[in-house]
Enzyme design. Structure first.
Site, mmCIF file in Angstrom:
data_model
loop_
_atom_site.group_PDB
_atom_site.id
_atom_site.type_symbol
_atom_site.label_atom_id
_atom_site.label_comp_id
_atom_site.label_asym_id
_atom_site.label_seq_id
_atom_site.Cartn_x
_atom_site.Cartn_y
_atom_site.Cartn_z
ATOM 1 N N ASP A 213 -4.992 14.461 -3.021
ATOM 2 C CA ASP A 213 -5.683 13.527 -2.125
ATOM 3 C C ASP A 213 -7.047 14.045 -1.688
ATOM 4 O O ASP A 213 -7.828 13.293 -1.098
ATOM 5 C CB ASP A 213 -4.835 13.266 -0.871
ATOM 6 C CG ASP A 213 -3.514 12.593 -1.204
ATOM 7 O OD1 ASP A 213 -3.521 11.709 -2.076
ATOM 8 O OD2 ASP A 213 -2.492 12.960 -0.603
ATOM 9 N N ASP B 290 -1.983 7.415 0.869
ATOM 10 C CA ASP B 290 -1.130 8.026 -0.139
ATOM 11 C C ASP B 290 0.303 7.634 0.206
ATOM 12 O O ASP B 290 0.591 7.247 1.344
ATOM 13 C CB ASP B 290 -1.301 9.546 -0.084
ATOM 14 C CG ASP B 290 -0.315 10.260 -0.978
ATOM 15 O OD1 ASP B 290 -0.178 9.869 -2.149
ATOM 16 O OD2 ASP B 290 0.341 11.206 -0.492
ATOM 17 N N ASP C 74 -2.171 13.766 2.282
ATOM 18 C CA ASP C 74 -1.713 15.097 2.687
ATOM 19 C C ASP C 74 -1.669 16.112 1.562
ATOM 20 O O ASP C 74 -1.430 17.286 1.798
ATOM 21 C CB ASP C 74 -0.312 14.998 3.313
ATOM 22 C CG ASP C 74 0.751 14.648 2.277
ATOM 23 O OD1 ASP C 74 0.409 13.958 1.295
ATOM 24 O OD2 ASP C 74 1.903 15.066 2.456
#
Length: 620
Positions: free
Chosen positions: A518, A321, A514
């Protein structure tokens, strides 16, 4: 040491004393064979009580051929040929190995727990000026608690009064204390250092950071690694083969080249059975993975099972990410472009509508406004995942979010192509302008990705919901192999599935993130790594490995530990197999006695345990 282990040692010790007394009495007096048999049988049953219990449990589970079956057949056979002393000695050495294994496993588990044992013992609740000590599980959301210097924070809360320093090392691994003021969030498991503070509970004990982390530790051994499963399957085929071979040693020679010499060959067959016990082989793998999990915990990495260490060591594709993972996640307003109003007015509207959000973008908008925010003027706020938020402010419906939100509301606006994340604002159906927010790449991101590129020959991928301009800029700076932008959570999952479809059987994919968005990809990846125990609860729950801080180099540490663990696993399996084959050959030709055989097996167990201790002490 656990109570069960202490009881085992007491029973074992009693049996050993009976055995030694039997030997001394036998040496001094000539006893009838029946008396010798009963005396040694009593010692045998006491010492082998746990072995018989394990065999019973296996039989109840329809596991008929295990190492316990082999050892009991061998020792009962020793009694059958009047080798009482050796039969009991074999059981003594075997049980000693089992006790040592249980002690080592128990010690390793306690070591893991003590490394991150951050459960608070009590909480101090304040009610109408009076303070009461209560169990942390009794706290409810909204309760006021008092945390004094030296006390552990019992649950996640928000500081309401006082300023202090907080030791967050148990959670983040950072040795430098953090200062907190009223309005800041504090997390369970951290230690208050300098001054008493009051705080309002924001999460129940079962939902707090400390509980989630400790549950991971306690569940870590429930997942079996691929090598463990292989050894278990191997043992199922191995035991019946060894039984057939031992029977062949007992029967074939007396019927052929050593005709009629049954006593010698039955005794050698029993020795063959003892050596054939796969105890050292079976325990060589789980004890190594347990050491790897303990080593990871020492470095602030929670691994939920040994299989994830194995997969991580094989990983060749890493998906990241962007915001909060590769970048700091700390946004700053770099440009304000207002349409039909002043820039300060646009900031005022955006800051009020985002006042109830803890998102980094919302925080940056409030910081940029710097004026007084009157939350009572904002109501009917609604968050639209992947688009933005909307709320009623001063009688008007305000929409704040990305370009897709403007298109959804049919508000015409030009797309911003500058570096950063544009936040578009609409008042009703009228476009009011945009606020450009920029993020910065983490300092350690380049070195971490370089390690993955050089040492793991990894394909590096970035998936982000951010704009193309912002995403491409970060991807270019970090030299990512692939970068996909403007992704919804379901889009991220679709891209992940595409990469997983390109893998062969020996390749593994790791996803690092995080945020809540996600969580689906973290759960679907071969190995999901959550950045920071203080991040999204959904990401932590979905991940297989949790880094206790937001430091990207922890990924490198985890890979090094995983590879060292697999190296020790390979060493243990190879050593156990080579020694076993060698001793089996020597026993079959008469070079090994019964007690020497079991001593060799116990020696193998000692070696693999000591090798696993090396993993626990491994320094990255």
């Amino acid at each position: 040491m656990t109570r069960e282990l202490k009881i085992r040692i007491m029973i074992y010790g009693t049996g050993v004393l009976v055995y030694l007394c039997a030997i001394l009495v036998t040496m001094r007096f000539t006893l009838p064979d029946m008396a010798r048999f009963v005396w040694f049988l009593a010692a045998y049953l006491l010492i082998g009580l746990d072995v018989f219990r394990k065999l019973g449990e296996n039989l109840m589970q329809k596991k008929f051929l295990t190492e316990y079956t082999l050892i009991i057949l061998a020792t009962v056979g020793a009694f059958g040929v009047s080798r009482y002393t050796e039969g009991v000695l074999v059981m003594i050495l075997f049980e000693l190995g089992m006790i040592f294994e249980a002690y080592s496993t128990d010690n390793a588990k306690r070591s893991i727990e003590s490394m991150i044992n951050i459960r608070p013992e009590y909480a101090t609740r304040k009610v109408r000026g009076k303070e009461f000590k209560v169990d942390p599980s009794a706290l409810k959301i909204g309760h006021t608690i008092v945390i004094r210097p030296g006390e552990r924070i019992p649950v996640d809360a928000v500081v309401t009064s006082g300023t202090t320093s907080i030791d967050t090392k148990a959670l983040t691994g950072e040795s430098i204390p953090e200062n907190v003021w009223p309005g800041e969030k504090i997390y369970s498991g951290c230690i208050n250092l300098s001054a008493a503070i009051e705080a309002k509970v924001t999460a129940l004990y079962v939902d707090s950071t400390v509980s989630r982390i400790m549950e991971m530790v306690e569940d870590a051994q429930n997942q079996k690694a691929e090598s463990e499963t292989f050894v278990t399957r191997f043992s199922r085929a191995y035991v019946p083969i060894m039984l057939i071979c031992s029977l062949a040693v007992m029967i074939y020679p007396p019927l052929t080249f050593s005709y009629g010499n049954w006593d010698t060959w039955i005794y050698r067959g029993l020795i063959f059975l003892i050596i054939a016990c796969p105890t050292g082989l079976v325990m060589s793998v789980p004890i190594a993975f347990l050491g790897g999990i303990a080593s990871a915990a020492r470095h602030g990495i929670v691994v939920k099972g040994g299989n994830y260490l194995e997969d991580l060591a094989k990983a060749d594709t890493f998906i990241f990410d962007k915001t909060g993972t590769l970048t700091e996640g700390v946004f700053r307003v770099t440009e304000v472009k207002a349409v039909g109003m002043s820039e300060q007015e646009l900031l005022r509207i955006a800051a009020h509508v985002e006042c109830h959000s803890n998102h980094p973008i919302a925080q940056s908008l409030k910081e940029a406004y710097q004026g007084e925010i009157k939350e009572t003027k904002v109501y009917r706020m609604r968050e639209i995942p992947g688009f933005g938020v909307n709320a009623t402010f001063e009688g008007q419906r305000i929409y704040i979010g990305n370009k897709r939100l403007m298109e959804r509301q049919k508000v015409e606006c030009d797309e911003v192509r500058q570096n950063g994340t544009p936040v578009y604002v609409a008042v009703g159906d009228r476009y009011a302008g945009y606020i450009l927010i920029a993020d910065t790449v983490k300092e350690e991101a380049k070195s971490t990705l370089q390690y993955l590129r050089d040492r793991c020959r990894a394909v590096l991928v970035m998936l982000t919901g951010d704009t193309e301009s912002a995403g491409r800029e970060v991807a270019k700076e970090l030299q990512m192999d692939y970068a996909y932008t403007n992704l919804m959570p379901e889009d991220k999952l679709e891209q992940l599935e595409d990469f997983m479809g390109l893998q062969d059987g020996g390749e593994r994919l790791v996803c690092v993130g995080d945020g809540i968005n996600d969580a689906p990809v973290l759960a679907r990846a071969d190995v999901g790594i959550a950045m920071g125990a203080l991040g999204s609860a959904a990401a932590i729950e979905a991940a297989d490995i949790v880094l206790m801080d937001d430091e990207l180099p922890r990924i490198v540490d985890a890979i090094k530990i995983a590879r060292e663990t697999l190296r020790v696993v390979s060493q243990n399996i190879t050593f156990a197999m080579v020694v076993k084959v060698l001793i089996l050959i020597l026993a079959a030709v008469g070079y090994f006695g019964m007690w020497e055989a079991i001593a060799a097996e116990v020696g193998v167990m000692f070696v693999v345990i000591l090798n696993a201790v090396w993993v626990v002490r491994y320094q990255v």
